[in-house]
Design an enzyme around this catalytic site. Structure first.
Site, PDB file in Angstrom:
ATOM      1  N   GLY A  21      29.478   0.678  21.785  1.00 39.15           N
ATOM      2  CA  GLY A  21      30.162   1.891  22.469  1.00 39.15           C
ATOM      3  C   GLY A  21      29.479   2.510  23.719  1.00 39.15           C
ATOM      4  O   GLY A  21      28.258   2.247  23.796  1.00 39.15           O
ATOM      5  N   TYR A 143      42.399  12.993  16.227  1.00 33.34           N
ATOM      6  CA  TYR A 143      41.012  12.657  16.224  1.00 33.34           C
ATOM      7  C   TYR A 143      40.408  13.866  15.988  1.00 33.34           C
ATOM      8  O   TYR A 143      39.245  13.793  15.163  1.00 33.34           O
ATOM      9  CB  TYR A 143      40.693  12.573  17.793  1.00 33.34           C
ATOM     10  CG  TYR A 143      39.589  11.987  18.080  1.00 33.34           C
ATOM     11  CD1 TYR A 143      38.901  10.820  17.862  1.00 33.34           C
ATOM     12  CD2 TYR A 143      38.775  12.940  19.011  1.00 33.34           C
ATOM     13  CE1 TYR A 143      37.651  10.273  18.333  1.00 33.34           C
ATOM     14  CE2 TYR A 143      37.616  12.599  19.626  1.00 33.34           C
ATOM     15  CZ  TYR A 143      36.884  11.219  19.037  1.00 33.34           C
ATOM     16  OH  TYR A 143      35.639  10.870  19.480  1.00 33.34           O
ATOM     17  N   TRP A 209      47.015  12.548  36.604  1.00 31.74           N
ATOM     18  CA  TRP A 209      47.918  12.941  35.689  1.00 31.74           C
ATOM     19  C   TRP A 209      47.807  14.594  35.354  1.00 31.74           C
ATOM     20  O   TRP A 209      47.001  15.228  35.698  1.00 31.74           O
ATOM     21  CB  TRP A 209      47.313  12.344  34.439  1.00 31.74           C
ATOM     22  CG  TRP A 209      47.690  10.921  34.455  1.00 31.74           C
ATOM     23  CD1 TRP A 209      48.146  10.048  35.362  1.00 31.74           C
ATOM     24  CD2 TRP A 209      47.401  10.103  33.315  1.00 31.74           C
ATOM     25  NE1 TRP A 209      48.209   8.749  34.598  1.00 31.74           N
ATOM     26  CE2 TRP A 209      47.678   8.701  33.625  1.00 31.74           C
ATOM     27  CE3 TRP A 209      46.830  10.449  31.900  1.00 31.74           C
ATOM     28  CZ2 TRP A 209      47.325   7.654  32.740  1.00 31.74           C
ATOM     29  CZ3 TRP A 209      46.511   9.227  31.079  1.00 31.74           C
ATOM     30  CH2 TRP A 209      46.802   7.968  31.469  1.00 31.74           C
ATOM     31  N   ASP A 276      48.620  17.733  30.344  1.00 34.51           N
ATOM     32  CA  ASP A 276      47.560  18.600  30.601  1.00 34.51           C
ATOM     33  C   ASP A 276      46.434  18.646  29.559  1.00 34.51           C
ATOM     34  O   ASP A 276      45.150  18.631  29.808  1.00 34.51           O
ATOM     35  CB  ASP A 276      47.836  20.067  31.125  1.00 34.51           C
ATOM     36  CG  ASP A 276      48.002  20.103  32.682  1.00 34.51           C
ATOM     37  OD1 ASP A 276      47.874  19.140  33.404  1.00 34.51           O
ATOM     38  OD2 ASP A 276      48.572  21.166  33.042  1.00 34.51           O
TER      39      ASP A 276
HETATM   40  O1  GFB Z   1      39.940  12.818  29.870  1.00 32.71           O
HETATM   41  P1  GFB Z   1      41.252  13.040  29.201  1.00 32.71           P
HETATM   42  O2  GFB Z   1      41.996  11.639  29.183  1.00 32.71           O
HETATM   43  O3  GFB Z   1      40.966  13.573  27.948  1.00 32.71           O
HETATM   44  O4  GFB Z   1      41.895  13.989  30.290  1.00 32.71           O
HETATM   45  P2  GFB Z   1      41.045  15.215  27.278  1.00 32.71           P
HETATM   46  C1  GFB Z   1      41.527  15.169  30.704  1.00 32.71           C
HETATM   47  C2  GFB Z   1      42.365  15.735  31.774  1.00 32.71           C
HETATM   48  O5  GFB Z   1      42.432  14.999  33.077  1.00 32.71           O
HETATM   49  C3  GFB Z   1      43.944  15.932  31.412  1.00 32.71           C
HETATM   50  C4  GFB Z   1      43.826  14.755  33.217  1.00 32.71           C
HETATM   51  O6  GFB Z   1      44.515  17.092  31.721  1.00 32.71           O
HETATM   52  C5  GFB Z   1      44.599  14.651  31.728  1.00 32.71           C
HETATM   53  O7  GFB Z   1      45.984  14.925  32.087  1.00 32.71           O
HETATM   54  N1  GFB Z   1      44.014  13.483  34.026  1.00 32.71           N
HETATM   55  C6  GFB Z   1      44.308  13.224  35.478  1.00 32.71           C
HETATM   56  C7  GFB Z   1      43.694  12.079  33.641  1.00 32.71           C
HETATM   57  N2  GFB Z   1      44.330  12.143  35.622  1.00 32.71           N
HETATM   58  C8  GFB Z   1      44.091  11.352  34.622  1.00 32.71           C
HETATM   59  C9  GFB Z   1      43.945   9.806  34.207  1.00 32.71           C
HETATM   60  O8  GFB Z   1      44.263   8.942  35.238  1.00 32.71           O
HETATM   61  N3  GFB Z   1      43.477   9.571  33.129  1.00 32.71           N
HETATM   62  C10 GFB Z   1      43.334  10.637  32.198  1.00 32.71           C
HETATM   63  N4  GFB Z   1      42.931  10.073  31.060  1.00 32.71           N
HETATM   64  N5  GFB Z   1      43.495  11.946  32.322  1.00 32.71           N
HETATM   65  C11 GFB Z   1      40.028  13.980  25.108  1.00 32.71           C
HETATM   66  C12 GFB Z   1      40.689  13.762  23.973  1.00 32.71           C
HETATM   67  O9  GFB Z   1      40.775  14.910  25.636  1.00 32.71           O
HETATM   68  O10 GFB Z   1      38.914  14.233  25.234  1.00 32.71           O
HETATM   69  C13 GFB Z   1      39.793  13.359  23.002  1.00 32.71           C
HETATM   70  O11 GFB Z   1      42.032  13.299  23.663  1.00 32.71           O
HETATM   71  C14 GFB Z   1      38.329  13.539  23.001  1.00 32.71           C
HETATM   72  O12 GFB Z   1      40.221  13.287  21.653  1.00 32.71           O
HETATM   73  C15 GFB Z   1      37.911  13.538  24.561  1.00 32.71           C
HETATM   74  O13 GFB Z   1      38.014  14.828  22.646  1.00 32.71           O
HETATM   75  C16 GFB Z   1      36.571  14.016  24.831  1.00 32.71           C
HETATM   76  O14 GFB Z   1      39.678  15.768  27.915  1.00 32.71           O
HETATM   77  O15 GFB Z   1      42.222  16.088  27.496  1.00 32.71           O
END
Ligand code: GFB
Length: 312
Positions: A21, A143, A209, A276
């Site tokens: 990973g 998680y 997003w 969000d």
């Molecule tokens: O990084 P992310 O997927 O996870 O998303 P979290 C962070 C923020 O970025 C959210 C926005 O508000 C998403 O809506 N975002 C904008 C996007 N564009 C995009 C995109 O194209 N892809 C993604 N993925 N997000 C995670 C947790 O939360 O953080 C896990 O789900 C873990 O459990 C990880 O703790 C560190 O920061 O919201």
């Protein structure tokens, strides 16, 4: 001031669980300069979800130290749509490894959690003692519950059996070995890929997003690896330790930074049908600093390095 080391890695047999990973790979790279005897095992050989497989592996290897970086991970969408996998696999992996580590007398174990363990409305920056003081963010509570159980396992085995098991809570990570799949990735690799492809295709806009308003803290995975190796050497206590950069950006600011780094000059469109997630999660890193670690590289520097190594 750097505290006096409580554990030396030199000459020790060290297992990095989850070495394929992003996090485990960075820890393996970092341990290369510690003079330890590094061991790893692939999923084909040992399925960490199976207790008997983990017990047999640890009984045969008997490492002195374990970095527990193996986990089912993903971004907001993956967490939100695969709750059973995120809860079951993470609980099994950590319970199997922590219990078997105690059975074979592992001298030091470092468990890797996540800042999503904290309540959705935790005070900012979030101190370690905010754990279990309020409801979790629903998009990643599965998680988070598994990671909270991992912290509690370390504490329980320390209390009951005197095991030197510690827990570190990394903030949102990025860097070499990240997942660039647009459905399951975290925001930073997703935006890098979208901006790169938009630049190549001459697209007019890039879809982000959510509202762009949430705030996130980002740490390069090589800085995380350096911090957890430092903690393995200097820290031995029940309470987990936040590992972050101590600074945050909005998702809109991140998207703008990514576009500038990549050289994409189109516009941003915010897709508010996507979640969000938690509004803000900035780590309080005063405990980490008091333990002698504060080397995080600036986001712009880490972003440029990451873009060049992934797409250059
Ligand atoms: O990084 P992310 O997927 O996870 O998303 P979290 C962070 C923020 O970025 C959210 C926005 O508000 C998403 O809506 N975002 C904008 C996007 N564009 C995009 C995109 O194209 N892809 C993604 N993925 N997000 C995670 C947790 O939360 O953080 C896990 O789900 C873990 O459990 C990880 O703790 C560190 O920061 O919201």
């Amino acid at each position: 001031m750097t505290p006096t080391p409580v554990f030396s890695l030199s000459g020790k047999k060290v297992w990095v669980a989850g070495h394929r990973g992003m996090v485990g790979g960075a820890i393996v790279r970092r341990l290369g300069s510690e003079g330890c005897d590094l061991v790893t095992v692939s999923r084909d050989q040992v399925d960490l979800v199976r207790q008997s497989a983990v017990e047999a592996w640890l009984a045969s290897e008997k490492p002195d130290c374990i970095f527990l970086a193996a986990a089912k991970v993903g971004g907001i969408q993956a967490n939100n749509t695969k709750p059973a996998e995120f809860l079951y696999e993470n609980m099994m992996i950590e319970a199997n490894i922590i219990h078997a580590a105690h059975q074979v007398g592992v001298k030091k174990l470092v468990f890797l959690g996540s800042t999503c363990i904290y309540p959705k409305m935790a005070p900012q920056p979030i101190p370690e003692h905010a754990l279990l003081t309020g409801p979790l963010e629903p998009t990643n509570e599965w998680y988070a519950i598994a990671k909270i159980a991992g912290i509690k396992l370390c504490q329980a085995y320390r209390r009951q059996y005197g095991c030197d098991f510690i827990a570190a809570q990394p903030t949102n990570l990025y860097g070499p070995g990240d997942n660039y799949d647009l459905e399951s990735s975290h925001v930073l690799p997703a935006l890098l890929r979208k901006a790169h492809e938009a630049k190549l295709s001459g697209a007019a806009e890039l879809v982000v997003w959510g509202s762009g308003n949430p705030r996130r803290e980002f740490l390069h995975v090589d800085d995380l690896a350096d911090a957890v190796v430092h903690l393995a050497k200097v820290y031995s206590d029940e309470e987990h330790v936040n590992v972050g950069s101590g600074s945050e950006v909005t998702i809109k600011e991140l998207a703008e930074l990514v576009c500038a780094t990549v050289g994409f000059q189109g516009s941003l469109r915010f897709d508010v049908s996507k979640p969000d997630g938690t509004p803000r999660k900035l780590s309080d890193v005063s405990k980490l600093h008091s333990l002698g670690w504060s080397q995080a590289r600036p986001l712009q520097v880490g972003l440029t390095q990451t873009y060049q190594s992934a797409f250059g």
